[in-house]
Design an enzyme around this catalytic site. Structure first.
Site, short mmCIF file in Angstrom:
data_model
loop_
_atom_site.label_atom_id
_atom_site.label_comp_id
_atom_site.label_asym_id
_atom_site.label_seq_id
_atom_site.Cartn_x
_atom_site.Cartn_y
_atom_site.Cartn_z
N LYS A 115 43.29 81.11 16.73
CA LYS A 115 44.24 82.20 16.56
C LYS A 115 43.61 83.26 15.66
O LYS A 115 43.51 83.08 14.45
CB LYS A 115 45.56 81.74 15.94
CG LYS A 115 46.66 82.81 16.08
CD LYS A 115 47.73 82.71 15.02
CE LYS A 115 47.36 83.42 13.73
NZ LYS A 115 47.27 84.91 13.86
N GLU A 153 46.36 88.99 14.05
CA GLU A 153 47.06 89.88 14.97
C GLU A 153 46.63 91.33 14.81
O GLU A 153 46.84 92.16 15.70
CB GLU A 153 48.58 89.78 14.75
CG GLU A 153 49.09 90.30 13.43
CD GLU A 153 49.04 89.28 12.29
OE1 GLU A 153 49.78 89.45 11.31
OE2 GLU A 153 48.25 88.32 12.39
N GLY A 168 41.39 83.25 4.96
CA GLY A 168 42.35 84.31 4.68
C GLY A 168 42.75 84.31 3.22
O GLY A 168 42.01 83.83 2.35
N GLY A 169 43.94 84.81 2.94
CA GLY A 169 44.41 84.97 1.58
C GLY A 169 44.90 83.67 0.95
O GLY A 169 45.25 82.71 1.64
N THR A 226 48.62 82.46 1.82
CA THR A 226 48.72 81.84 3.14
C THR A 226 47.99 80.51 3.17
O THR A 226 48.44 79.55 3.82
CB THR A 226 48.15 82.79 4.22
OG1 THR A 226 48.78 84.06 4.11
CG2 THR A 226 48.38 82.23 5.60
N GLY A 227 46.87 80.42 2.47
CA GLY A 227 46.14 79.16 2.39
C GLY A 227 46.98 78.04 1.80
O GLY A 227 46.95 76.90 2.28
N GLU A 252 38.86 78.70 3.48
CA GLU A 252 38.01 79.70 2.81
C GLU A 252 38.93 80.83 2.44
O GLU A 252 39.40 81.59 3.29
CB GLU A 252 36.89 80.17 3.76
CG GLU A 252 35.69 80.74 3.02
CD GLU A 252 35.68 82.25 2.95
OE1 GLU A 252 36.30 82.76 1.98
OE2 GLU A 252 35.08 82.89 3.80
N CYS A 262 35.66 89.13 1.49
CA CYS A 262 36.10 88.10 0.54
C CYS A 262 35.10 87.91 -0.59
O CYS A 262 35.46 87.55 -1.71
CB CYS A 262 36.37 86.79 1.26
SG CYS A 262 34.95 86.12 2.14
N GLU A 307 42.90 89.67 -6.31
CA GLU A 307 42.05 90.18 -5.25
C GLU A 307 42.66 91.44 -4.66
O GLU A 307 43.72 91.40 -4.04
CB GLU A 307 41.85 89.12 -4.17
CG GLU A 307 40.83 89.52 -3.12
CD GLU A 307 40.58 88.44 -2.09
OE1 GLU A 307 39.42 88.26 -1.69
OE2 GLU A 307 41.55 87.76 -1.70
#
Length: 498
Positions: free
Chosen positions: A179, A182, A235-236, A239-240, A257, A291, A392
């Protein structure tokens, strides 16, 4: 050049389709906010169908137990296809992300290298034999595929990040459901079109590789799905954490990561022109949407005033524009929403006492007004207590902190919840090695910034993630380790009386 606009972007069970409920999403060009494509918006039902397809393909065993050379051939064929379509893919990546065409070409080449690396590495994986101390027993440790792997990738490096996951996952014999973000799904869709030919040629089951496009709910459905054995997410941090919580319910394997707040340490004995040049690249490549961006510049007092003056002068000269145009050095941010978030960070930094030395505003050129541009920004008078130093920002914002001695530099660099990457600049080789050893980072560059190779592991300490991508460890993430013991001449042991 293939048409950019497409509408059937779900690849499930070997065929392309629209979303089951017909929903779609428009993908836009960050340079001018124009519409690029319409892609399917996967529902939880689409995700379930993709996972079930991958599950059935894995359980049949035709891919997991296929000769390694056959799996490697699929990766090699896909790598060849990337090079054959290099300009097409680079242009599509630039249209989707806003980065310069030069950066996109590097991404296509690096993706090609990753595919070829894992094609070669997979053929060397033979496990190992263990000395049992017994002549009548053989003990082997072997590596087998995990199963169904969910591969969730970010918007900043869509082509590169999917190959980092897809190559080792397929090389190990797993089936996958990918995925992409988006926001930037187009090169991932194109990659799967190219991959499909190799899978068909190899006789892989229809559900070996599946692709769903869509927003956060699709990613959450993948992380939660009981048919998924491993989730690999880039990702962030927020969300991780959600991915970890979702995966915990079925005790999935998780590889993360996440973010970084990466220190770039410059000692006073470093050549000023070289260090300034690399500091600009570290902070402003892809408009800082990296990142591992060197967004924290730690300068030793001494020549710091001269350094900052030159840094600000050169930052103000960076040429913004269309990533497809010759002469553009820096493109837009990925979306209006993301630019607004970066601007909020800037306003907060100035309110906390940071001093603006360069940038910090939207460009005034008429041709850039429709895009999501922000001038490369340099902030001085920064300290670790500031939110802009600790959080970040993921944009073209460089903070400057000062230090006196080596120990202070290390303490400042490590004073962050993240631990992804960073650099140390000095002409003193001993000091360089000492500092590199003490930094709590997954990657440390000495007198350089940003290079990587597929053969070397990538990942972070602390809240920058778990597990590793690339290198041999990147393959291990997608494998289970099994111990196989064989007794050659079994006979009764009579532990218990007859």
């Amino acid at each position: 050049m293939r048409p950019v606009v497409r509408t059937t972007s779900l690849f499930i069970d070997g065929s392309w389709s629209a979303a089951a409920d017909g929903r779609e999403r428009i993908v836009t060009n960050p340079f001018d906010a124009s519409d690029l494509a319409t892609v399917a918006e996967a529902s939880t039902a689409d995700v379930d169908r993709a996972v079930r397809s991958a599950r059935a393909a894995f359980d049949v065993g035709a891919w997991a137990h296929a000769p390694v050379a056959r799996r490697a051939a699929v990766l090699t064929a896909t790598a060849d296809a990337l090079q054959e379509h290099r300009e097409e893919l680079a242009r599509l990546e630039t249209l989707d992300t806003g980065k310069t065409l030069a950066e996109s070409r590097f991404d296509v080449d690096d993706s090609t290298s990753v595919l070829r690396y894992y094609a070669a590495l997979a053929t060397t994986e033979a496990g190992r034999t263990v000395d049992t101390g017994r002549p009548d027993a053989v003990s082997r440790v072997v590596h087998e595929p995990v199963g169904v792997c969910a591969l969730i990738t970010p918007w900043n490096y869509p082509l590169l990040q999917i190959t980092w996951k897809l190559a080792p996952a397929l090389a190990a014999g797993n089936t996958v459901v990918a995925k992409p973000s988006e926001v930037t799904p187009l090169t991932t869709v194109r990659l799967f079109e190219l991959l499909q030919a190799g899978l068909d040629e190899a006789g892989a089951p229809a559900g070996t590789a599946n692709l769903v496009t869509g927003g956060g709910p699709a990613g959450a459905a993948l992380a939660e799905h009981p048919g998924v054995d491993l989730v690999s997410f880039t990702g962030g941090l927020a969300t991780g954490r959600s991915v970890m919580r979702a995966a915990a319910e079925t005790v999935k394997k998780v590889a993360l990561e996440l973010g970084g707040k990466n220190p770039n340490i410059v000692f006073a004995d470093t050549d000023l022109d070289t260090a300034v040049d690399y500091a600009l690249t570290a902070a402003f490549l892809h408009s800082g949407q990296v990142c591992s961006a060197g967004s924290r510049l730690l300068l030793q007092r001494g020549r710091h005033a001269e350094f900052v003056a030159e840094l600000a002068r050169r930052a103000d000269r960076i040429r913004l524009g269309d990533g497809l145009a010759k002469g553009t050095e820096c493109g837009p941010l990925v979306s209006a929403e993301h630019r607004a978030k970066v601007e909020r960070h800037l306003a907060g930094a100035l309110a906390e006492g940071a001093v603006l030395r360069a940038g910090g505003v939207r460009p005034d050129q008429a041709e850039l007004q429709a895009g999501h541009f922000l001038r490369p920004t340099v902030l001085t008078e920064c300290h670790p207590g500031m939110a802009v130093v600790r959080e970040e920002v993921f944009g073209p914002v460089l903070t400057v902190e000062l230090f006196d001695e080596e120990d202070e530099a290390v303490a400042l660099a490590n004073d962050t919840p993240y631990g992804l990457a960073g650099a140390v600049w000095t002409n003193d080789a001993g000091r360089a090695e000492r500092v590199a050893q003490r930094l709590r980072l997954g990657t440390v560059w000495i007198n350089d910034y940003h290079p990587y190779v597929p053969q070397a592991e990538w990942g972070g300490f602390k809240q920058s993630g778990t597990g590793r991508e690339l290198g041999p460890s990147g393959l291990r993430e997608y494998q289970e380790t099994k111990h196989v013991w064989r007794t050659l001449n079994p006979a009764p042991q009579y532990w218990f009386a007859d």
